[in-house]
Scaffold this motif. Structure first.
Motif, mmCIF file in Angstrom:
data_model
loop_
_atom_site.group_PDB
_atom_site.id
_atom_site.type_symbol
_atom_site.label_atom_id
_atom_site.label_comp_id
_atom_site.label_asym_id
_atom_site.label_seq_id
_atom_site.Cartn_x
_atom_site.Cartn_y
_atom_site.Cartn_z
ATOM 1 N N VAL A 39 -37.751 79.763 -24.342
ATOM 2 C CA VAL A 39 -37.978 79.435 -22.940
ATOM 3 C C VAL A 39 -37.293 78.114 -22.587
ATOM 4 C CG1 VAL A 39 -39.778 78.889 -21.242
ATOM 5 C CG2 VAL A 39 -40.125 80.742 -22.865
ATOM 6 N N ILE A 40 -37.227 77.210 -23.543
ATOM 7 C CA ILE A 40 -36.579 75.924 -23.296
ATOM 8 C C ILE A 40 -35.095 76.130 -22.999
ATOM 9 C CG2 ILE A 40 -35.986 73.693 -24.319
ATOM 10 C CD1 ILE A 40 -38.635 73.895 -25.864
ATOM 11 N N PHE A 41 -34.465 77.056 -23.710
ATOM 12 C CA PHE A 41 -33.049 77.329 -23.457
ATOM 13 C C PHE A 41 -32.839 77.957 -22.080
ATOM 14 C CE2 PHE A 41 -33.020 77.283 -28.155
ATOM 15 C CZ PHE A 41 -32.168 76.209 -28.307
ATOM 16 N N VAL A 42 -33.811 78.737 -21.641
ATOM 17 C CA VAL A 42 -33.743 79.297 -20.294
ATOM 18 C C VAL A 42 -33.787 78.165 -19.276
ATOM 19 C CG1 VAL A 42 -34.965 80.738 -18.614
ATOM 20 C CG2 VAL A 42 -34.720 81.518 -20.965
ATOM 21 N N GLY A 43 -34.615 77.162 -19.532
ATOM 22 C CA GLY A 43 -34.703 76.011 -18.635
ATOM 23 C C GLY A 43 -33.445 75.164 -18.625
ATOM 24 N N LEU A 44 -32.636 75.259 -19.654
ATOM 25 C CA LEU A 44 -31.395 74.482 -19.724
ATOM 26 C C LEU A 44 -30.225 75.154 -19.022
ATOM 27 C CD1 LEU A 44 -31.538 73.245 -23.411
ATOM 28 C CD2 LEU A 44 -31.705 71.843 -21.366
ATOM 29 N N VAL A 45 -30.373 76.410 -18.626
ATOM 30 C CA VAL A 45 -29.263 77.153 -18.024
ATOM 31 C C VAL A 45 -28.821 76.517 -16.708
ATOM 32 C CG1 VAL A 45 -28.624 79.358 -16.966
ATOM 33 C CG2 VAL A 45 -29.793 79.324 -19.159
ATOM 34 N N VAL A 46 -29.752 76.247 -15.808
ATOM 35 C CA VAL A 46 -29.385 75.716 -14.487
ATOM 36 C C VAL A 46 -28.783 74.311 -14.589
ATOM 37 C CG1 VAL A 46 -30.279 75.042 -12.225
ATOM 38 C CG2 VAL A 46 -30.976 77.201 -13.249
ATOM 39 N N PRO A 47 -29.391 73.376 -15.355
ATOM 40 C CA PRO A 47 -28.746 72.054 -15.448
ATOM 41 C C PRO A 47 -27.355 72.113 -16.080
ATOM 42 C CG PRO A 47 -30.989 71.911 -16.245
ATOM 43 C CD PRO A 47 -30.698 73.360 -15.998
ATOM 44 N N PHE A 48 -27.195 72.961 -17.093
ATOM 45 C CA PHE A 48 -25.887 73.069 -17.733
ATOM 46 C C PHE A 48 -24.858 73.675 -16.780
ATOM 47 C CE2 PHE A 48 -22.785 75.438 -20.305
ATOM 48 C CZ PHE A 48 -22.231 74.387 -21.010
ATOM 49 N N ALA A 49 -25.229 74.740 -16.084
ATOM 50 C CA ALA A 49 -24.306 75.375 -15.137
ATOM 51 C C ALA A 49 -23.949 74.416 -14.012
ATOM 52 C CB ALA A 49 -24.919 76.654 -14.581
ATOM 53 N N SER A 50 -24.915 73.648 -13.546
ATOM 54 C CA SER A 50 -24.647 72.678 -12.477
ATOM 55 C C SER A 50 -23.695 71.587 -12.949
ATOM 56 C CB SER A 50 -25.953 72.055 -11.993
ATOM 57 O OG SER A 50 -26.761 73.017 -11.406
ATOM 58 N N MET A 51 -23.863 71.144 -14.179
ATOM 59 C CA MET A 51 -22.949 70.111 -14.683
ATOM 60 C C MET A 51 -21.538 70.662 -14.874
ATOM 61 S SD MET A 51 -24.464 67.354 -14.489
ATOM 62 C CE MET A 51 -23.174 66.339 -15.144
ATOM 63 N N VAL A 52 -21.427 71.914 -15.282
ATOM 64 C CA VAL A 52 -20.100 72.538 -15.401
ATOM 65 C C VAL A 52 -19.439 72.601 -14.025
ATOM 66 C CG1 VAL A 52 -18.920 74.719 -15.895
ATOM 67 C CG2 VAL A 52 -20.611 73.823 -17.491
ATOM 68 N N ILE A 53 -20.192 72.971 -13.011
ATOM 69 C CA ILE A 53 -19.657 73.019 -11.648
ATOM 70 C C ILE A 53 -19.264 71.623 -11.181
ATOM 71 C CG2 ILE A 53 -20.287 73.478 -9.239
ATOM 72 C CD1 ILE A 53 -21.946 75.854 -10.353
ATOM 73 N N ALA A 54 -20.081 70.616 -11.515
ATOM 74 C CA ALA A 54 -19.775 69.243 -11.112
ATOM 75 C C ALA A 54 -18.485 68.754 -11.765
ATOM 76 C CB ALA A 54 -20.927 68.312 -11.471
ATOM 77 N N VAL A 55 -18.311 69.034 -13.042
ATOM 78 C CA VAL A 55 -17.088 68.617 -13.734
ATOM 79 C C VAL A 55 -15.881 69.366 -13.176
ATOM 80 C CG1 VAL A 55 -15.906 68.656 -15.976
ATOM 81 C CG2 VAL A 55 -18.270 67.882 -15.829
ATOM 82 N N PHE A 56 -16.039 70.653 -12.926
ATOM 83 C CA PHE A 56 -14.939 71.441 -12.366
ATOM 84 C C PHE A 56 -14.550 70.931 -10.979
ATOM 85 C CE2 PHE A 56 -13.239 75.356 -10.339
ATOM 86 C CZ PHE A 56 -12.161 75.535 -11.191
ATOM 87 N N ALA A 57 -15.542 70.616 -10.156
ATOM 88 C CA ALA A 57 -15.259 70.079 -8.823
ATOM 89 C C ALA A 57 -14.595 68.713 -8.917
ATOM 90 C CB ALA A 57 -16.541 69.989 -8.002
ATOM 91 N N ALA A 58 -15.005 67.903 -9.890
ATOM 92 C CA ALA A 58 -14.389 66.584 -10.068
ATOM 93 C C ALA A 58 -12.928 66.708 -10.483
ATOM 94 C CB ALA A 58 -15.166 65.769 -11.098
ATOM 95 N N VAL A 59 -12.646 67.647 -11.377
ATOM 96 C CA VAL A 59 -11.257 67.865 -11.811
ATOM 97 C C VAL A 59 -10.412 68.372 -10.647
ATOM 98 C CG1 VAL A 59 -9.801 69.311 -13.296
ATOM 99 C CG2 VAL A 59 -11.821 68.199 -14.239
#
Length: 160
Positions: free
Chosen positions: A121-141
């Motif tokens: 369940v903890i890994f399920v909770g990490l999906v949204v923060p990880f996906a959001s950070m990937v989007i943030a890095v992609f938008a920054a690039v």
């Protein structure tokens, strides 16, 4: 061809927003109720769940709006403009905000995992923060690349 692909992406943005709205309407109250039942000592946890999830929905829809604006700029042949850079910057900040808010909710996922004895369940909770950070890095690039392209374009305009 360009108008068709941007139309497809605009429709995709709308289709991405609808399930999140449904989750906010139907699933967030259920999660709040479950959290209140699992932690009866902390009655305020229900409202904390509401605050975190609804507060993260606001930057999500603002980022969708900025992406929609970015697609409109592409349709108008203004993709290489300062407005595009600003839209990408706002998308980046929205993704960082969403990630931070969902990191605040991770202790709840830990408590759910302890109650159900399911560490996944903890890994399920990490999906949204990880996906959001990937989007943030992609938008920054993309923001940096677009800014460099605009700078090169303005230098070339000045040399001619």
């Amino acid at each position: 061809m360009k108008q068709v692909s941007t139309l497809f992406l605009k429709i995709a943005l709308i289709l991405i927003g609808i399930p999140i709205l449904a989750l906010c309407i139907f699933l967030v109250p259920e999660i709040g109720d479950v959290a209140a039942k699992l932690l009866p000592k902390f009655a305020f946890i229900k409202y904390l769940v509401y605050i975190i999830f609804y507060a993260s929905a606001l930057p999500f829809y603002f980022a969708l709006y900025q992406a929609f604006n970015l697609l409109r700029l592409i349709d108008k042949n203004n993709a290489f403009s300062l407005l595009s850079v600003i839209a990408l910057k706002k998308i980046k900040y929205c993704a960082i905000t969403i990630s931070c808010l969902h990191v605040l909710a991770l202790p709840l996922f830990y408590l759910f995992a302890e109650m159900d004895d399911a560490p996944g369940v903890i890994f399920v909770g990490l999906v949204v923060p990880f996906a959001s950070m990937v989007i943030a890095v992609f938008a920054a690039v993309l923001q940096k690349l677009l800014q460099e392209a605009i700078d090169i374009k303005s230098e070339n305009d000045l040399t001619v």
